[in-house]
Design a protein around this motif. Sequence first.
Motif, PDB file in Angstrom:
ATOM      1  N   UNK A   8      76.440  52.416  30.603  1.00  0.00           N
ATOM      2  CA  UNK A   8      75.744  53.173  29.568  1.00  0.00           C
ATOM      3  C   UNK A   8      76.232  54.621  29.587  1.00  0.00           C
ATOM      4  N   UNK A   9      76.563  55.152  28.414  1.00  0.00           N
ATOM      5  CA  UNK A   9      77.029  56.523  28.290  1.00  0.00           C
ATOM      6  C   UNK A   9      78.528  56.696  28.440  1.00  0.00           C
ATOM      7  N   UNK A  10      79.227  55.651  28.842  1.00  0.00           N
ATOM      8  CA  UNK A  10      80.672  55.734  29.062  1.00  0.00           C
ATOM      9  C   UNK A  10      81.434  55.663  27.741  1.00  0.00           C
ATOM     10  N   UNK A  11      82.461  56.490  27.613  1.00  0.00           N
ATOM     11  CA  UNK A  11      83.340  56.461  26.444  1.00  0.00           C
ATOM     12  C   UNK A  11      84.631  55.761  26.825  1.00  0.00           C
ATOM     13  N   UNK A  12      85.082  54.865  25.958  1.00  0.00           N
ATOM     14  CA  UNK A  12      86.295  54.089  26.220  1.00  0.00           C
ATOM     15  C   UNK A  12      87.159  54.017  24.965  1.00  0.00           C
ATOM     16  N   UNK A  32      89.297  48.680  16.219  1.00  0.00           N
ATOM     17  CA  UNK A  32      90.614  48.073  16.447  1.00  0.00           C
ATOM     18  C   UNK A  32      91.242  48.751  17.659  1.00  0.00           C
ATOM     19  N   UNK A  33      92.443  48.300  18.037  1.00  0.00           N
ATOM     20  CA  UNK A  33      93.125  48.931  19.162  1.00  0.00           C
ATOM     21  C   UNK A  33      93.289  50.424  18.877  1.00  0.00           C
ATOM     22  N   UNK A  34      92.987  51.246  19.874  1.00  0.00           N
ATOM     23  CA  UNK A  34      93.084  52.689  19.731  1.00  0.00           C
ATOM     24  C   UNK A  34      91.779  53.365  19.344  1.00  0.00           C
ATOM     25  N   UNK A  35      90.775  52.596  18.936  1.00  0.00           N
ATOM     26  CA  UNK A  35      89.483  53.173  18.553  1.00  0.00           C
ATOM     27  C   UNK A  35      88.746  53.697  19.783  1.00  0.00           C
ATOM     28  N   UNK A  36      88.113  54.860  19.632  1.00  0.00           N
ATOM     29  CA  UNK A  36      87.283  55.422  20.697  1.00  0.00           C
ATOM     30  C   UNK A  36      85.832  55.072  20.396  1.00  0.00           C
ATOM     31  N   UNK A  37      85.156  54.496  21.379  1.00  0.00           N
ATOM     32  CA  UNK A  37      83.753  54.122  21.217  1.00  0.00           C
ATOM     33  C   UNK A  37      82.959  54.569  22.440  1.00  0.00           C
ATOM     34  N   UNK A  38      81.644  54.702  22.258  1.00  0.00           N
ATOM     35  CA  UNK A  38      80.753  55.081  23.351  1.00  0.00           C
ATOM     36  C   UNK A  38      79.703  53.996  23.526  1.00  0.00           C
ATOM     37  N   UNK A  39      79.453  53.605  24.757  1.00  0.00           N
ATOM     38  CA  UNK A  39      78.404  52.635  25.064  1.00  0.00           C
ATOM     39  C   UNK A  39      77.069  53.367  25.059  1.00  0.00           C
ATOM     40  N   UNK A  40      76.207  53.035  24.097  1.00  0.00           N
ATOM     41  CA  UNK A  40      74.903  53.673  23.971  1.00  0.00           C
ATOM     42  C   UNK A  40      73.868  52.964  24.836  1.00  0.00           C
ATOM     43  N   UNK A  41      73.870  51.640  24.795  1.00  0.00           N
ATOM     44  CA  UNK A  41      72.929  50.822  25.556  1.00  0.00           C
ATOM     45  C   UNK A  41      73.634  49.562  26.003  1.00  0.00           C
ATOM     46  N   UNK A  42      73.267  49.080  27.186  1.00  0.00           N
ATOM     47  CA  UNK A  42      73.819  47.825  27.688  1.00  0.00           C
ATOM     48  C   UNK A  42      72.680  46.993  28.252  1.00  0.00           C
ATOM     49  N   UNK A  43      72.571  45.774  27.758  1.00  0.00           N
ATOM     50  CA  UNK A  43      71.543  44.851  28.235  1.00  0.00           C
ATOM     51  C   UNK A  43      72.233  43.826  29.120  1.00  0.00           C
ATOM     52  N   UNK A  44      71.732  43.622  30.347  1.00  0.00           N
ATOM     53  CA  UNK A  44      72.366  42.678  31.273  1.00  0.00           C
ATOM     54  C   UNK A  44      72.522  41.304  30.644  1.00  0.00           C
ATOM     55  N   UNK A  45      73.752  40.780  30.678  1.00  0.00           N
ATOM     56  CA  UNK A  45      74.098  39.478  30.104  1.00  0.00           C
ATOM     57  C   UNK A  45      73.716  39.366  28.630  1.00  0.00           C
ATOM     58  N   UNK A  46      73.606  40.492  27.960  1.00  0.00           N
ATOM     59  CA  UNK A  46      73.263  40.523  26.544  1.00  0.00           C
ATOM     60  C   UNK A  46      74.194  41.445  25.796  1.00  0.00           C
ATOM     61  N   UNK A  47      73.782  41.884  24.638  1.00  0.00           N
ATOM     62  CA  UNK A  47      74.664  42.715  23.818  1.00  0.00           C
ATOM     63  C   UNK A  47      74.877  44.115  24.374  1.00  0.00           C
ATOM     64  N   UNK A  48      75.965  44.706  23.911  1.00  0.00           N
ATOM     65  CA  UNK A  48      76.305  46.085  24.229  1.00  0.00           C
ATOM     66  C   UNK A  48      76.251  46.853  22.917  1.00  0.00           C
ATOM     67  N   UNK A  49      75.514  47.948  22.884  1.00  0.00           N
ATOM     68  CA  UNK A  49      75.413  48.762  21.684  1.00  0.00           C
ATOM     69  C   UNK A  49      76.469  49.864  21.776  1.00  0.00           C
ATOM     70  N   UNK A  50      77.368  49.877  20.791  1.00  0.00           N
ATOM     71  CA  UNK A  50      78.450  50.856  20.752  1.00  0.00           C
ATOM     72  C   UNK A  50      78.252  51.829  19.613  1.00  0.00           C
ATOM     73  N   UNK A  51      78.699  53.052  19.807  1.00  0.00           N
ATOM     74  CA  UNK A  51      78.681  54.051  18.743  1.00  0.00           C
ATOM     75  C   UNK A  51      80.109  54.464  18.456  1.00  0.00           C
ATOM     76  N   UNK A  54      79.352  57.837  13.402  1.00  0.00           N
ATOM     77  CA  UNK A  54      77.884  57.903  13.407  1.00  0.00           C
ATOM     78  C   UNK A  54      77.267  56.534  13.158  1.00  0.00           C
ATOM     79  N   UNK A  55      78.009  55.490  13.502  1.00  0.00           N
ATOM     80  CA  UNK A  55      77.555  54.121  13.288  1.00  0.00           C
ATOM     81  C   UNK A  55      77.363  53.438  14.640  1.00  0.00           C
ATOM     82  N   UNK A  56      76.281  52.688  14.787  1.00  0.00           N
ATOM     83  CA  UNK A  56      76.035  51.922  16.000  1.00  0.00           C
ATOM     84  C   UNK A  56      76.074  50.438  15.673  1.00  0.00           C
TER      85      UNK A  56
END
Length: 73
Positions: A8-12, A32-51, A54-56
Amino acid sequence: MTLDKVSKGQEVVIKNIKSKTARVYALRFGISEGSKVKCVTKINNGPIILRKNHQEIAIGNSLAKQIEVDTQK
């Protein structure tokens, strides 16, 4: 590292999307390849919310395992 391993909070940067199905799904949301995204929320064994800009979006765990990423320094 794959997207399901980010914290959570990591930018990749998207490095590689392994399957064609995963690539099509990701492209629908502007990822796509090269896109920068930030992990807003991570649910164990569930979805990952990316930003991106200004879109999540929620990425399912099985799709996240098919997306390789590089961490931001």
